[in-house]
Scaffold this motif. Structure first.
Motif, PDB file in Angstrom:
ATOM      1  N   MET A  89       0.832  -1.198   0.000  1.00 14.29           N
ATOM      2  CA  MET A  89       0.000   0.000   0.000  1.00 14.29           C
ATOM      3  C   MET A  89       0.872   1.255   0.000  1.00 14.29           C
ATOM      4  SD  MET A  89      -2.986  -1.138  -0.317  1.00 14.29           S
ATOM      5  CE  MET A  89      -3.835   0.439  -0.161  1.00 14.29           C
ATOM      6  N   ILE A  90       0.488   2.211  -0.838  1.00 12.98           N
ATOM      7  CA  ILE A  90       1.280   3.414  -1.057  1.00 12.98           C
ATOM      8  C   ILE A  90       0.620   4.627  -0.413  1.00 12.98           C
ATOM      9  CG2 ILE A  90       2.334   4.908  -2.801  1.00 12.98           C
ATOM     10  CD1 ILE A  90       3.350   2.037  -2.859  1.00 12.98           C
ATOM     11  N   GLU A  91       1.426   5.462   0.196  1.00  8.29           N
ATOM     12  CA  GLU A  91       0.943   6.752   0.712  1.00  8.29           C
ATOM     13  C   GLU A  91       1.895   7.852   0.266  1.00  8.29           C
ATOM     14  OE1 GLU A  91       0.066   9.178   4.899  1.00  8.29           O
ATOM     15  OE2 GLU A  91       0.743   7.092   4.940  1.00  8.29           O
ATOM     16  N   GLU A  92       1.338   8.950  -0.203  1.00  7.26           N
ATOM     17  CA  GLU A  92       2.156  10.115  -0.526  1.00  7.26           C
ATOM     18  C   GLU A  92       2.453  10.874   0.761  1.00  7.26           C
ATOM     19  OE1 GLU A  92       1.304  14.344  -2.547  1.00  7.26           O
ATOM     20  OE2 GLU A  92       1.102  12.653  -3.957  1.00  7.26           O
ATOM     21  N   LEU A  93       3.727  11.102   1.036  1.00 10.43           N
ATOM     22  CA  LEU A  93       4.134  11.815   2.242  1.00 10.43           C
ATOM     23  C   LEU A  93       4.418  13.289   1.984  1.00 10.43           C
ATOM     24  CD1 LEU A  93       6.543   9.169   3.817  1.00 10.43           C
ATOM     25  CD2 LEU A  93       4.098   9.499   4.259  1.00 10.43           C
ATOM     26  N   VAL A  94       5.101  13.577   0.892  1.00 19.34           N
ATOM     27  CA  VAL A  94       5.470  14.955   0.575  1.00 19.34           C
ATOM     28  C   VAL A  94       5.277  15.185  -0.915  1.00 19.34           C
ATOM     29  CG1 VAL A  94       7.293  16.710   0.596  1.00 19.34           C
ATOM     30  CG2 VAL A  94       7.183  15.008   2.428  1.00 19.34           C
ATOM     31  N   ALA A  95       4.438  16.151  -1.271  1.00 19.47           N
ATOM     32  CA  ALA A  95       4.330  16.591  -2.653  1.00 19.47           C
ATOM     33  C   ALA A  95       5.422  17.628  -2.913  1.00 19.47           C
ATOM     34  CB  ALA A  95       2.949  17.196  -2.911  1.00 19.47           C
ATOM     35  N   ASN A  96       5.802  17.786  -4.170  1.00 17.96           N
ATOM     36  CA  ASN A  96       6.880  18.725  -4.507  1.00 17.96           C
ATOM     37  C   ASN A  96       8.086  18.502  -3.590  1.00 17.96           C
ATOM     38  OD1 ASN A  96       7.492  22.265  -4.149  1.00 17.96           O
ATOM     39  ND2 ASN A  96       8.191  20.951  -5.817  1.00 17.96           N
ATOM     40  N   SER A  97       8.486  17.225  -3.512  1.00 19.99           N
ATOM     41  CA  SER A  97       9.541  16.866  -2.563  1.00 19.99           C
ATOM     42  C   SER A  97      10.905  17.421  -2.947  1.00 19.99           C
ATOM     43  CB  SER A  97       9.627  15.341  -2.448  1.00 19.99           C
ATOM     44  OG  SER A  97       9.983  14.748  -3.682  1.00 19.99           O
ATOM     45  N   GLY A  98      11.076  17.823  -4.230  1.00 23.43           N
ATOM     46  CA  GLY A  98      12.350  18.401  -4.633  1.00 23.43           C
ATOM     47  C   GLY A  98      12.556  19.823  -4.169  1.00 23.43           C
ATOM     48  N   GLY A  99      11.466  20.488  -3.791  1.00 25.83           N
ATOM     49  CA  GLY A  99      11.589  21.816  -3.204  1.00 25.83           C
ATOM     50  C   GLY A  99      11.591  22.974  -4.168  1.00 25.83           C
ATOM     51  N   LEU A 100      11.354  22.732  -5.456  1.00 25.17           N
ATOM     52  CA  LEU A 100      11.298  23.818  -6.431  1.00 25.17           C
ATOM     53  C   LEU A 100       9.875  23.907  -6.971  1.00 25.17           C
ATOM     54  CD1 LEU A 100      12.824  25.989  -8.085  1.00 25.17           C
ATOM     55  CD2 LEU A 100      13.208  24.220  -9.831  1.00 25.17           C
ATOM     56  N   PRO A 101       9.089  24.865  -6.533  1.00 25.05           N
ATOM     57  CA  PRO A 101       7.694  24.968  -6.995  1.00 25.05           C
ATOM     58  C   PRO A 101       7.626  25.123  -8.510  1.00 25.05           C
ATOM     59  CG  PRO A 101       8.084  26.385  -5.097  1.00 25.05           C
ATOM     60  CD  PRO A 101       9.426  25.898  -5.544  1.00 25.05           C
ATOM     61  N   GLY A 102       6.690  24.406  -9.113  1.00 23.15           N
ATOM     62  CA  GLY A 102       6.484  24.515 -10.546  1.00 23.15           C
ATOM     63  C   GLY A 102       7.537  23.843 -11.392  1.00 23.15           C
ATOM     64  N   ALA A 103       8.340  22.977 -10.802  1.00 20.54           N
ATOM     65  CA  ALA A 103       9.388  22.295 -11.568  1.00 20.54           C
ATOM     66  C   ALA A 103       8.754  21.367 -12.604  1.00 20.54           C
ATOM     67  CB  ALA A 103      10.289  21.505 -10.629  1.00 20.54           C
ATOM     68  N   PRO A 104       9.369  21.221 -13.766  1.00 20.70           N
ATOM     69  CA  PRO A 104       8.772  20.397 -14.842  1.00 20.70           C
ATOM     70  C   PRO A 104       8.881  18.911 -14.534  1.00 20.70           C
ATOM     71  CG  PRO A 104      10.928  21.183 -15.508  1.00 20.70           C
ATOM     72  CD  PRO A 104      10.630  21.852 -14.193  1.00 20.70           C
ATOM     73  N   LEU A 105       7.749  18.219 -14.502  1.00 23.77           N
ATOM     74  CA  LEU A 105       7.769  16.781 -14.266  1.00 23.77           C
ATOM     75  C   LEU A 105       8.530  16.073 -15.383  1.00 23.77           C
ATOM     76  CD1 LEU A 105       4.079  16.162 -13.103  1.00 23.77           C
ATOM     77  CD2 LEU A 105       6.135  16.213 -11.692  1.00 23.77           C
ATOM     78  N   GLY A 106       9.124  14.943 -15.037  1.00 28.12           N
ATOM     79  CA  GLY A 106       9.900  14.195 -16.002  1.00 28.12           C
ATOM     80  C   GLY A 106      11.374  14.499 -15.961  1.00 28.12           C
ATOM     81  N   LYS A 107      11.768  15.503 -15.197  1.00 29.23           N
ATOM     82  CA  LYS A 107      13.170  15.852 -14.994  1.00 29.23           C
ATOM     83  C   LYS A 107      13.600  15.349 -13.607  1.00 29.23           C
ATOM     84  CE  LYS A 107      13.591  18.386 -18.797  1.00 29.23           C
ATOM     85  NZ  LYS A 107      14.581  18.104 -19.860  1.00 29.23           N
ATOM     86  N   PRO A 108      14.906  15.314 -13.319  1.00 30.89           N
ATOM     87  CA  PRO A 108      15.361  14.886 -11.986  1.00 30.89           C
ATOM     88  C   PRO A 108      15.181  15.989 -10.965  1.00 30.89           C
ATOM     89  CG  PRO A 108      17.244  15.471 -13.333  1.00 30.89           C
ATOM     90  CD  PRO A 108      16.035  15.574 -14.235  1.00 30.89           C
ATOM     91  N   ILE A 109      13.945  16.199 -10.554  1.00 26.75           N
ATOM     92  CA  ILE A 109      13.601  17.376  -9.767  1.00 26.75           C
ATOM     93  C   ILE A 109      13.220  17.057  -8.326  1.00 26.75           C
ATOM     94  CG2 ILE A 109      12.819  18.728 -11.748  1.00 26.75           C
ATOM     95  CD1 ILE A 109       9.951  17.803 -11.066  1.00 26.75           C
ATOM     96  N   GLY A 110      12.917  15.803  -8.036  1.00 30.36           N
ATOM     97  CA  GLY A 110      12.369  15.466  -6.726  1.00 30.36           C
ATOM     98  C   GLY A 110      13.429  15.295  -5.664  1.00 30.36           C
TER      99      GLY A 110
END
Length: 336
Positions: free
Chosen positions: A88-109
């Motif tokens: 079972m999966i739970e999301e703990l932190v959204a935008n875990s990379g710390g850069l708001p609006g970062a483009p998904l698909g890049k090494p951003i998390g």
């Protein structure tokens, strides 16, 4: 986690939303364990199965066992999640990379994580370019952000030594506009840092892409992986004050493909290192005992539960197997 060399692999597995439960496993080639030396049998019993616990992620990294679950990062999905032993999966932190609006698909998390002595969790925020601290409210707060007034590159992996000093690697993978050529890069090197008593010290500055990091069971040897272009694991002697000496190459990776990424050490001193073809189990003398092969790229791993369970972050999936030897759990795993 060197994303640029993995873009083709990740394109097929990218998620833009966090799953609430494990996705139904798709048919894949079966994982396997290659026995290179009979000594492997004392570490992993012959016939040990490798289970796929959960799947459907962008790119998994930084696994850490905490409070009965595996915490891990989804680097391209910009999430930090937890998976229970039953999947079972739970999301703990959204935008875990710390850069708001970062483009998904890049090494951003986020990437590597480690429990801190005060009961919080430290995590490497790649696009945020810092080490952040997560308290009981689940909100990351900046902890280490710069070195001598210059911003860090993109913290990747981290570990505490027995004296309470924090060590971490700082490659440029999260600088998504060209890594070393990114105009936002401020440091002239990709380093390994030691943080103790409020002071940050650059202890290694001559590696091109420092990545995974770990200590021997007696904390007298430090291991650091260099992702490339020269792919190797380097070992150092560690003095009580943190000074490093006697650098030497423990093992080189001559095969094409992935370089060494995350690594962990078991209680017998064997180094479990990710690299081309899977996870190699190597003695402190550099002898390869065996290899865990997965149908996906293995980026990192963590010893969990009673220390005899290994969880593997394998690109879009989390895998698990049992071992006969205990692994080194994080130093402050039981801190409250």
């Amino acid at each position: 986690m060197p994303f640029p060399l993995r873009a083709a692999l990740l394109a097929a597995t990218l998620l833009t939303a966090a799953p609430l439960a494990a996705q139904p496993p798709a048919p894949v080639a079966a994982p396997s364990i290659e026995r290179i030396d009979p000594a492997l049998d004392a570490i992993i019993a012959p016939g040990t199965p490798i289970e796929r616990v959960a799947t459907g992620f962008g790119f998994t990294e930084g696994p850490m066992w905490r409070e009965g679950r595996l915490w891990f990062s989804d680097v391209t999905g910009d999430k930090m999640r937890a998976v229970s032993p039953d999947g079972m999966i739970e999301e703990l932190v959204a935008n875990s990379g710390g850069l708001p609006g970062a483009p998904l698909g890049k090494p951003i998390g986020s990437n590597g994580m480690a429990p801190a002595p005060d009961g919080t969790v430290l995590m490497a925020q790649m696009s945020g370019r810092r080490i952040a601290k997560i308290g009981k409210d689940g909100k990351p707060q900046p902890f280490i952000t710069d070195y001598q007034g210059k911003r860090l590159n993109s913290p990747n992996d981290l570990v505490y030594d027995k004296g309470g000093a924090l060590w971490f690697t700082d490659p440029p993978f999260g600088l998504i506009n060209g890594m070393d050529k990114d105009p936002a890069k401020e440091l002239p090197f990709n380093g390994v840092f030691r943080y103790a008593d409020g002071k940050l010290t650059a202890v290694i500055t001559d590696m091109t892409l420092p990545n995974g990091i770990g200590f021997s069971p007696d904390f007298r040897t430090l291991y650091v992986g260099n992702y490339g272009p020269d792919k190797y694991i380097r070992a150092y002697d560690v003095a009580p004050d943190g000074a490093l000496s006697a650098p030497r190459i423990l093992i080189r990776f001559a095969e094409p493909g992935e370089g060494p990424d995350g690594l962990k050490v078991d209680s017998a001193g064997n180094i479990w290192m990710t690299g081309p073809g899977g996870i190699r189990i190597v003695t402190p003398k550099g002898k390869i005992l065996g290899q865990i092969k997965l149908p996906e790229v293995a980026a990192n791993l963590a010893f969990a539960e009673d220390g005899r369970t290994v969880y593997i972050a394998g690109s879009s999936s989390i895998y698990r197997l049992r071992t006969k030897v205990k692994g080194m759990l994080p130093l402050y795993a039981n801190a409250k």
